[in-house]
Design a protein around this motif. Structure first.
Motif, PDB file in Angstrom:
ATOM      1  N   HIS A 168      -3.445  32.647 -33.034  1.00  0.00           N
ATOM      2  CA  HIS A 168      -2.607  32.204 -34.151  1.00  0.00           C
ATOM      3  C   HIS A 168      -1.761  33.365 -34.639  1.00  0.00           C
ATOM      4  CE1 HIS A 168      -1.618  31.349 -38.386  1.00  0.00           C
ATOM      5  NE2 HIS A 168      -1.502  30.097 -37.965  1.00  0.00           N
ATOM      6  N   GLY A 169      -2.359  34.549 -34.743  1.00  0.00           N
ATOM      7  CA  GLY A 169      -1.620  35.757 -35.085  1.00  0.00           C
ATOM      8  C   GLY A 169      -1.593  36.107 -36.556  1.00  0.00           C
ATOM      9  N   ASP A 170      -1.801  35.123 -37.436  1.00  0.00           N
ATOM     10  CA  ASP A 170      -1.693  35.391 -38.870  1.00  0.00           C
ATOM     11  C   ASP A 170      -2.592  34.425 -39.652  1.00  0.00           C
ATOM     12  OD1 ASP A 170      -0.576  36.960 -40.922  1.00  0.00           O
ATOM     13  OD2 ASP A 170       0.932  35.445 -41.376  1.00  0.00           O
ATOM     14  N   PRO A 171      -3.920  34.427 -39.380  1.00  0.00           N
ATOM     15  CA  PRO A 171      -4.804  33.393 -39.930  1.00  0.00           C
ATOM     16  C   PRO A 171      -5.252  33.661 -41.366  1.00  0.00           C
ATOM     17  CG  PRO A 171      -6.057  34.835 -38.505  1.00  0.00           C
ATOM     18  CD  PRO A 171      -4.622  35.301 -38.410  1.00  0.00           C
ATOM     19  N   ALA A 172      -4.302  33.757 -42.285  1.00  0.00           N
ATOM     20  CA  ALA A 172      -4.628  33.829 -43.704  1.00  0.00           C
ATOM     21  C   ALA A 172      -5.125  32.467 -44.176  1.00  0.00           C
ATOM     22  CB  ALA A 172      -3.403  34.256 -44.503  1.00  0.00           C
ATOM     23  N   SER A 191       3.656  33.312 -35.522  1.00  0.00           N
ATOM     24  CA  SER A 191       3.170  34.598 -35.001  1.00  0.00           C
ATOM     25  C   SER A 191       2.289  34.429 -33.771  1.00  0.00           C
ATOM     26  CB  SER A 191       2.376  35.337 -36.090  1.00  0.00           C
ATOM     27  OG  SER A 191       3.186  35.625 -37.210  1.00  0.00           O
ATOM     28  N   ALA A 192       2.259  33.236 -33.196  1.00  0.00           N
ATOM     29  CA  ALA A 192       1.382  32.973 -32.057  1.00  0.00           C
ATOM     30  C   ALA A 192       1.772  33.809 -30.842  1.00  0.00           C
ATOM     31  CB  ALA A 192       1.424  31.486 -31.695  1.00  0.00           C
ATOM     32  N   MET A 193       0.756  34.196 -30.067  1.00  0.00           N
ATOM     33  CA  MET A 193       0.980  35.013 -28.869  1.00  0.00           C
ATOM     34  C   MET A 193      -0.288  35.018 -28.042  1.00  0.00           C
ATOM     35  SD  MET A 193       0.808  38.701 -30.793  1.00  0.00           S
ATOM     36  CE  MET A 193      -0.262  38.800 -32.233  1.00  0.00           C
ATOM     37  N   ARG A 194      -0.176  35.404 -26.794  1.00  0.00           N
ATOM     38  CA  ARG A 194      -1.341  35.665 -25.951  1.00  0.00           C
ATOM     39  C   ARG A 194      -1.869  37.052 -26.298  1.00  0.00           C
ATOM     40  NH1 ARG A 194      -1.178  33.248 -20.476  1.00  0.00           N
ATOM     41  NH2 ARG A 194      -1.864  35.281 -19.755  1.00  0.00           N
ATOM     42  N   GLY A 195      -3.194  37.201 -26.342  1.00  0.00           N
ATOM     43  CA  GLY A 195      -3.733  38.519 -26.625  1.00  0.00           C
ATOM     44  C   GLY A 195      -5.242  38.497 -26.757  1.00  0.00           C
ATOM     45  N   PRO A 196      -5.844  39.651 -27.051  1.00  0.00           N
ATOM     46  CA  PRO A 196      -7.300  39.727 -27.204  1.00  0.00           C
ATOM     47  C   PRO A 196      -7.758  38.969 -28.443  1.00  0.00           C
ATOM     48  CG  PRO A 196      -6.269  41.828 -27.763  1.00  0.00           C
ATOM     49  CD  PRO A 196      -5.193  40.962 -27.195  1.00  0.00           C
TER      50      PRO A 196
END
Length: 277
Positions: A168-172, A191-196
């Motif tokens: 999600h990238g920004d899970p407030a 803010s979604a992206m592939r990542g750890p």
């Protein structure tokens, strides 16, 4: 922007009312409605390369049973249109009440569901961190920033192989919305992206406090060792991102999404305190 005109021309929707909503740090948002429907129109800068992938992820997760405020394809079958130099999308409106920091169980559980549904093969962590921190020219705004950022990156790389997913990238907490039927949706996928996976878990911990982590691990017990080993390191990565981001905003005098220029300085100061400066 002529929101009603954009909806008519590109989505064949004819709203009877349009209201401005509070946007994010990098977007403008409107609520449009007619008797039978309500949608959100969101506009971002033309250079926002993560906008469309985030919308596609929201659609895939919605198909998997996770409510996301999925995008609507327009008349030409696209999720995104370029209008007046901005990228524009139309999203299903999610009715409900945003969660708060005390809703640890719901936040942790839903984030774990997202990571299970959107797992991907791991990539190169060093390359990903360089992508995540594109603010190289701004890291000398204050003398502590560059050493803190470089130290966080080095510690993360030293962790070795990690589990990856779409993030999600920004899970407030306010991105999680409890709907009238009791289900919780997760919205705002800009803010979604592939990542750890640890980056999302650390972000959730930063925003929502410590109890969100055991709530997450009840959904993803397979990640217990990885989270215990790497969470503190990725908390520093998360604050390194915040430091670089607000240094960039201050350097370029960017004021979108805030009411006062001091808010940028507060964001940088919060990151500085996390590194003990």
């Amino acid at each position: 922007m002529d929101v009603a005109g954009v909806l008519r021309e590109y989505w064949d929707l004819k709203p009877v009312r349009v209201d401005v909503l509070t946007g994010g740090m990098n977007s403008a948002v409107w609520l449009a409605c007619a008797d039978e429907w309500r949608v959100v129109l969101k506009a971002v800068g033309a250079g926002d390369l993560g906008f469309e992938p985030g919308l596609q992820l929201a659609a895939r997760l919605d198909d998997a049973g996770i409510r996301t405020g999925r995008p609507r394809a327009g008349k030409h079958g696209r999720y995104v249109e370029c209008v007046d130099g901005r990228l524009v999308a139309v999203l299903e409106y999610i009715d409900g009440v945003p969660l708060t920091m005390v809703d640890h169980a719901a936040i942790g559980d839903l984030l774990g569901r997202v990571h299970s549904a959107a797992a991907v093969e791991r990539g190169d962590l060093a390359d990903w961190l360089r992508f995540l921190l594109p603010f190289e020219e701004c890291l000398d705004l204050e003398p502590w920033i560059r050493p803190a950022v470089e130290g966080a990156i080095a510690d993360a790389v030293a962790l070795g192989p990690l589990s990856w997913s779409w993030l999600h990238g920004d899970p407030a907490a306010e991105a999680f919305v409890r709907q009238p039927d009791g289900q919780v949706a997760l919205i705002d996928w800009g803010s979604a992206m592939r990542g750890p996976i640890l980056y999302d878990v650390a972000s959730a911990r930063m925003y929502n406090d410590e109890p969100v982590v055991p709530a997450y691990l009840r959904r993803r017990p397979d990640l217990t060792d990885e989270v215990e080993r790497g969470l503190n390191t990725f908390l520093r990565v998360r604050y390194a991102v915040q430091a670089g981001y607000f240094a960039w905003r201050i350097t370029n005098n960017l004021l979108t999404g805030i009411s006062d220029p001091e808010d940028n300085h507060k964001g940088l100061a919060d990151a500085r305190r996390s590194f003990g400066h």
